[in-house]
Design a protein around this motif. Structure first.
Motif: not given
Length: 249
Positions: A42, A15, A193
């Motif tokens: 993810a 991520r 983020t």
């Protein structure tokens, strides 16, 4: 397998900045091994996207603070992609937000273990392999502007680990320079983020933007571009540097 194949490990690559580094590295021709801690879905989506774009990519779940997991990470990357030639130590956590006096011991230990010990263990594993193979490897450690600003009232403990990462970067770079190994760091400012939501403050980027000279926070790709430059031959005479990517802070 070609002798000049470039293989990159990105820790915390599922991520945020790590995922952006993985995408840009794949664009630039790297085979990419993504390390991640928890989110299987993810990581699988990212690997699928990289492969769809023609890159060789794998994901390896593991805790960078555990020596056995680090060895397994490098073993898997080498077995499935080839000898690792580059490492980006991106895995990091902030721990909880708030005054330092309220930080509990378990959280402090975990932040130090992931941010500092994890960086050191991965660096050590990479260096040992590069020395055995005679490889002039490339390493970039992801720090934070907090290392110099201190992050008072938010996460002083996190800032301290990032300051240590920067000192480690400078020392290791000097130690390895004669062998042709380059070690650098990037120091991002606040970046858009989900690390902020994980720390309990999803609105932090919007709030912080007002104090940044450029009047905005960074995007993951902007940080990743700096990382890829440091890994590239364009930075061939750069080692021991901490590149500030922080909008003027």
């Amino acid at each position: 397998m070609k002798d000049d194949r470039r293989v990159l490990i990105v820790t915390g690559g599922g991520r945020g900045i790590g995922a952006a580094v993985a995408r840009l590295a794949a664009r630039d021709g790297y085979a990419v091994c993504i390390n991640y801690a928890r989110d299987d879905d993810a990581a699988a989506r990212l690997v699928g996207a990289l492969r769809a774009g023609g890159a060789d990519a794998i994901a390896v779940r593991g805790d960078v603070a555990e020596p056995d997991a680090v060895r397994d990470l490098f073993d898997r990357a080498e077995r499935e992609l080839g000898p690792v030639t580059a490492l980006v130590n991106n895995a990091g956590i902030t721990g909880g937000l708030g005054a330092f006096r309220n930080a509990d011991l378990a959280m402090l230990r975990r932040v130090i273990d992931v941010n500092l010990l994890g960086t050191m263990l991965c660096a050590q594993e990479a260096v040992r392999r590069w020395e055995r193979a005679g490889t002039a490897g490339r390493m970039v450690n992801v720090s934070s502007i907090a290392a110099t600003l201190g992050a008072a009232g938010e996460y002083v403990h996190y800032a301290a680990t990032k300051a240590a990462v920067e000192s480690f970067t400078v020392g290791l770079a000097k130690e390895l320079a004669a062998a042709g190994v380059r070690v650098n760091a990037v120091s991002p400012g606040t970046t858009r983020t989900d690390i902020h939501a994980a720390a309990g403050d999803p609105g932090r980027p919007a709030r912080v933007a007002a104090v940044v000279p450029m009047r905005r926070v960074g995007e993951p790709d902007e940080i990743a571009e700096a990382v890829l430059w440091l890994l590239s031959d364009k930075a061939s005479y750069v080692t021991g540097a901490v590149l500030r990517v922080a909008g003027g802070l």
